[in-house]
Write an enzyme that holds these catalytic residues in place. Sequence first.
Site, PDB file in Angstrom:
ATOM      1  N   ALA A  65      42.325  35.041  36.384  1.00  0.00           N
ATOM      2  CA  ALA A  65      41.605  36.238  36.836  1.00  0.00           C
ATOM      3  C   ALA A  65      42.593  37.394  36.896  1.00  0.00           C
ATOM      4  CB  ALA A  65      40.990  35.982  38.201  1.00  0.00           C
ATOM      5  N   GLY A  92      41.604  40.913  36.833  1.00  0.00           N
ATOM      6  CA  GLY A  92      41.072  42.125  37.464  1.00  0.00           C
ATOM      7  C   GLY A  92      41.361  42.219  38.948  1.00  0.00           C
ATOM      8  N   GLU A 115      36.080  48.758  37.745  1.00  0.00           N
ATOM      9  CA  GLU A 115      35.580  47.972  36.612  1.00  0.00           C
ATOM     10  C   GLU A 115      34.111  48.274  36.413  1.00  0.00           C
ATOM     11  OE1 GLU A 115      36.823  43.792  36.580  1.00  0.00           O
ATOM     12  OE2 GLU A 115      38.455  44.321  37.909  1.00  0.00           O
ATOM     13  N   HIS A 151      32.586  38.064  28.422  1.00  0.00           N
ATOM     14  CA  HIS A 151      33.453  39.202  28.726  1.00  0.00           C
ATOM     15  C   HIS A 151      33.541  40.054  27.470  1.00  0.00           C
ATOM     16  CE1 HIS A 151      36.740  41.699  30.036  1.00  0.00           C
ATOM     17  NE2 HIS A 151      36.640  41.169  31.239  1.00  0.00           N
ATOM     18  N   ARG A 186      28.673  44.589  32.454  1.00  0.00           N
ATOM     19  CA  ARG A 186      29.228  43.788  31.364  1.00  0.00           C
ATOM     20  C   ARG A 186      28.227  43.347  30.315  1.00  0.00           C
ATOM     21  NH1 ARG A 186      33.511  39.802  34.192  1.00  0.00           N
ATOM     22  NH2 ARG A 186      34.841  41.562  34.704  1.00  0.00           N
ATOM     23  N   HIS A 199      32.842  33.793  29.432  1.00  0.00           N
ATOM     24  CA  HIS A 199      33.797  34.113  30.499  1.00  0.00           C
ATOM     25  C   HIS A 199      33.402  33.521  31.844  1.00  0.00           C
ATOM     26  CE1 HIS A 199      36.761  36.465  32.641  1.00  0.00           C
ATOM     27  NE2 HIS A 199      35.852  37.071  33.362  1.00  0.00           N
ATOM     28  N   ARG A 257      26.758  39.032  36.975  1.00  0.00           N
ATOM     29  CA  ARG A 257      27.737  39.243  38.053  1.00  0.00           C
ATOM     30  C   ARG A 257      28.418  40.604  37.935  1.00  0.00           C
ATOM     31  NH1 ARG A 257      33.549  38.046  38.221  1.00  0.00           N
ATOM     32  NH2 ARG A 257      33.301  37.674  35.994  1.00  0.00           N
TER      33      ARG A 257
END
Length: 541
Positions: A47, A49, A115, A244, A290, A351, A386
């Site tokens: 991870a 981010g 993000e 992703h 996303r 992802h 998410r």
Amino acid sequence: MRDNEFDVLVVGSGIAGLSFALAVAAEGWRVGILTKKNRADSNTNYAQGGIACVTSEEDEFDSHVRDSLEAGDGLCDEEVVRAIVREGPRRIRELIEFGLRFSQGEDGEFDLGREGGHSRRRILHVKDMTGKAIEEALLAQVSRSPNIVVLEHTFAIDIITRGKLEGRPKGESPEDDRVVGLYALDVHANRVRTFSARAVMIAAGGIGKVYLYTSNPDIATGDGIAMAYRAGVPVMNMEFIQFHPTTLYGSDEKRFLISEAVRGEGAVLRNMDGEAFMARYHPQGELAPRDTVARAIDAEMKKSGSPHVWLDITHHSGEFLKQRFPVIYETCLESGIDIARDRIPVVPAAHYNCGGVETSLDAETLLPGLYACGEAACTGLHGANRLASNSLLEALVLARRGARAVVSYLENLPRAPDPLPDWIDYGGHNEDERVVISHNWDELRRTMWDYVGIVRSTRRLERARTRIRNLAQEVHDYYWNFSVDPSLLELRNLIVVAELIVECALRRNESRGLHYTIDYPEKALFPEPSRLRRMPEKKLS
Ligand code: SIN
């Protein structure tokens, strides 16, 4: 207690499993953490981010909740979202007490990243290696706890319940049963061990390896979800697989993540003509949720016939990029790309799984004594998509709430472990037939990538279903006739995960969040979560 007797067993050694184990052990219970590789091999490590959390005075809980609900496209459970967002700052303080140092600006305040889908900067990070830093901090705590034993190279196979021991008829509801232990393969000794435990926490959720291209490490084979499903516990929302948008395009199957935080610092997506195309797809451009960005890239790649698009962060200096994204900078450089001067070739890859084992906000499943948290669990936080960097937050909160729930569950149970039967080994290895395993691994991952990807259709999903059923039959026969080994166990779990994704996708006759099908391009008026449950297997091993 003997070395195979525990109060609680945890399957998985990422942020969720370790945080949970620490909290339960702190109450004096004996905890075993099973991990199929080394203790530090986890999805958490990858991870980049960070953790989305309200920590500044300018931010508000309501705003984080709103962004999560919007990303989740109508399928989040608002009460769950509110509870997790509210509890975040407390869990962050705990990590800081464990010695974690989030990146700070020159003013000493947190350097908050941004993000996709976030209306403001709220991502706490440790440069671009947040997961690794958290994992190290938690492992250091675990090594100091006398109540925790970490069993490395120990591959959990299946849960043992009272009902299974008593040979209760198939179909009996898990609510009336309870967990008494599990079987696990000691990989180095090459034998299956029986562990007794009065509660089991499933914290091994990543499923990326079910697809040919993934940002996940090799361990992400959905072991926890498959095991819970075989124990008869409901699994939900498995059609919502997050691709992703930006992983480094390269010649092999492994896809190195180029964090969304890079777009948070202004990186622009360009097609083969150099056009910055995202504004055509969403008003938030590069920082759209996303699902939108991944579909836009997919559409641009299909239009141009190119195997990737470009990510352009060349407006920043090399100095800034080396400081803010050291791992991404170095990894790209190793591939001959100086991100301060060159555009980065990027492509979407599997992802994150927004579905999983259905749990309460306290990590409870329908089966008493079985809990799930982290990517393995579906709490209602993510809905159909998410919000970036909400997963580490959910893992921390659920782990802590789950620990409280387990402790009160244990207090009401007899302490003596149930006597458990040994594993029955059905035979040796069939070296001549090993090709069945390697072939089926490849076929499964290729089938999922080609037929169950970013854009779906009923026909392609049905094709996938037929092929996966064949693979399932072959692997089932193999499993019952020969000794188990890690690659067989992983394949068996991946097939369950693939079946769940395809079945959930076929039931969702609409396009919503991460599930987009050309046969039902609109949203349904009254969407429901998709939920699947299999009756417990009667056979003991
Ligand atoms: C990223 O850094 O883009 C991944 C973080 C996440 O998946 O939330």
